[in-house]
Design a protein around this motif. Structure first.
Motif, PDB file in Angstrom:
ATOM      1  N   ASP A   1      -2.632 -13.423 -12.158  1.00  0.00           N
ATOM      2  CA  ASP A   1      -3.798 -12.540 -12.345  1.00  0.00           C
ATOM      3  C   ASP A   1      -5.131 -13.274 -12.253  1.00  0.00           C
TER       4      ASP A   1
ATOM      5  N   ALA B   1      -0.052  -9.979  -8.611  1.00  0.00           N
ATOM      6  CA  ALA B   1       0.613  -9.117  -9.611  1.00  0.00           C
ATOM      7  C   ALA B   1       1.639  -9.895 -10.431  1.00  0.00           C
TER       8      ALA B   1
ATOM      9  N   ASN C   1       6.545  -3.193 -11.117  1.00  0.00           N
ATOM     10  CA  ASN C   1       6.920  -3.924  -9.903  1.00  0.00           C
ATOM     11  C   ASN C   1       8.032  -4.927 -10.214  1.00  0.00           C
TER      12      ASN C   1
ATOM     13  N   ALA D   1       1.433  -0.266 -14.358  1.00  0.00           N
ATOM     14  CA  ALA D   1       1.435  -1.715 -14.186  1.00  0.00           C
ATOM     15  C   ALA D   1       2.742  -2.249 -14.759  1.00  0.00           C
TER      16      ALA D   1
ATOM     17  N   LEU E   1       0.184  -0.032  -8.268  1.00  0.00           N
ATOM     18  CA  LEU E   1      -0.362  -0.431  -6.972  1.00  0.00           C
ATOM     19  C   LEU E   1      -0.185   0.670  -5.940  1.00  0.00           C
TER      20      LEU E   1
ATOM     21  N   THR F   1       4.791   2.112  -9.002  1.00  0.00           N
ATOM     22  CA  THR F   1       3.911   1.054  -9.475  1.00  0.00           C
ATOM     23  C   THR F   1       2.470   1.548  -9.482  1.00  0.00           C
TER      24      THR F   1
ATOM     25  N   ILE G   1       3.029  -6.673  -1.635  1.00  0.00           N
ATOM     26  CA  ILE G   1       2.252  -6.996  -2.837  1.00  0.00           C
ATOM     27  C   ILE G   1       1.802  -8.443  -2.761  1.00  0.00           C
TER      28      ILE G   1
ATOM     29  N   CYS H   1      -4.540  -8.079  -8.273  1.00  0.00           N
ATOM     30  CA  CYS H   1      -3.496  -8.128  -7.251  1.00  0.00           C
ATOM     31  C   CYS H   1      -3.986  -7.417  -6.005  1.00  0.00           C
TER      32      CYS H   1
ATOM     33  N   ASN I   1       1.096  -0.474 -19.940  1.00  0.00           N
ATOM     34  CA  ASN I   1       1.889  -1.445 -19.201  1.00  0.00           C
ATOM     35  C   ASN I   1       3.107  -1.830 -20.041  1.00  0.00           C
TER      36      ASN I   1
END
Length: 304
Positions: A154, A147, A86, A83, A110, A108, A144, A133, A43
């Motif tokens: 979180d 996140a 975004n 991660a 996600l 992302t 979303i 998320c 990340n």
């Protein structure tokens, strides 16, 4: 042995970089996973240099695992789901990285989780790992939920559960809340004698550290510990709320994934659990699906 550039064009790297680890797979045109590599956090929110190192290292390890170490990274196309990207600033930083691949398609974590879970089709995912998320994709519209990162967001994540456990243990040691089974377990685990030792041990620790303490909260809750139960109920209700918000977009499927899922899923509301479908593929496969989609779009544009 795969050595020709034609053969290498049939191989894709799929990379999933999160707060705790970065995982890479190498897959052929027949969707067979030939090798897997694992490295440290991926990340970029927690460090650009760490993230890029983890991406490169896990990719090299995947090639070694596949007995393809003779192939160089600059011969391969990589789908990279991370991660943190975004956030526009981090996306731009990662997109500008002088990466070692033939091409890098950045998304992302996600999006790749959703693509993997539903085999490239529309759907929704709830992520419950180091962070938490929700994400839904319906008719190419992405939404979303959450996140926002740790510690300000979180909720319902491994890091959040671990932090709440530490907070309640400190309150309990001060006599401000009821005694909890978590106190003795946490002090022993972190080799602490008292609250002062505990504060020293946890001061300035990152999300991954707190996520490592999450299991003791669930262990205590499953033994009926009231302090731990209150934490678990609060975190589970947040995940319930994410699921209900995602459901408003009417996704055809919804899945839950992430390292905390096995511990947390059973605490969710019955209607939420009944609506969850098992992920069809892991996020790293979603990275490859994304990369293939992007390569196909580029080919179409070039031939137009």
């Amino acid at each position: 042995m795969l050595t020709s550039s034609d053969k290498n064009n049939e191989l894709f790297l799929g990379i999933d970089g999160g707060g705790s680890k970065c995982k890479t797979i190498i897959m052929n045109k027949d969707n067979e996973i030939l090798g897997t590599g694992m490295s440290g956090p991926g990340n970029p929110l927690h460090g650009f240099e760490q993230a890029t190192h983890s991406i490169t290292e896990s990719a090299k390890l995947a090639l070694v695992d596949a007995a393809l170490a003779h192939i160089k990274l600059d011969e391969l196309v990589a789908g990279v789901g991370l991660a943190g990207v975004n956030l526009p600033g981090l996306y731009e930083q990662m997109a500008a990285w002088q990466h070692p691949f033939k091409a890098m398609h950045l998304a992302t974590d996600l999006l790749i989780a959703c693509l993997g879970a539903h085999n490239g089709s529309d759907g929704a995912v709830i992520i419950a790992g180091t962070g938490s998320c929700g994400f839904v994709c319906v008719d190419e519209q992405h939404t979303i939920v959450g996140a926002h990162g740790f510690p300000h967001g979180d909720k319902g994540s491994g890091a959040w559960f671990g932090l709440q456990g530490v907070k309640q243990v400190l309150l309990s040691l001060d006599g401000l809340v009821a005694p909890t089974l978590m106190s003795a377990v946490l002090l022993k685990k972190l080799n602490c004698k008292d609250d002062t030792d505990l504060v020293e041990a946890v001061a300035s620790q990152k999300a991954t550290y707190y996520a490592q303490q999450a299991n003791l909260v669930f262990d205590a809750a499953e033994l009926g510990d009231k302090v731990a139960l209150a934490i678990v109920y609060e975190g589970a209700e947040y995940i319930n709320a994410i699921a209900r918000t995602l459901a408003e977009k009417k996704p055809p499927r919804m899945s839950m994934l992430g390292g905390l899922t096995p511990r947390l899923k059973s605490w969710l509301a019955d209607d939420i659990k009944a609506n969850l479908a098992e992920p069809l593929n892991p996020p790293e496969v979603g990275s490859i699906l994304f990369a293939r989609q992007q390569q196909a779009k580029q080919s179409t544009q070039q031939s137009a």
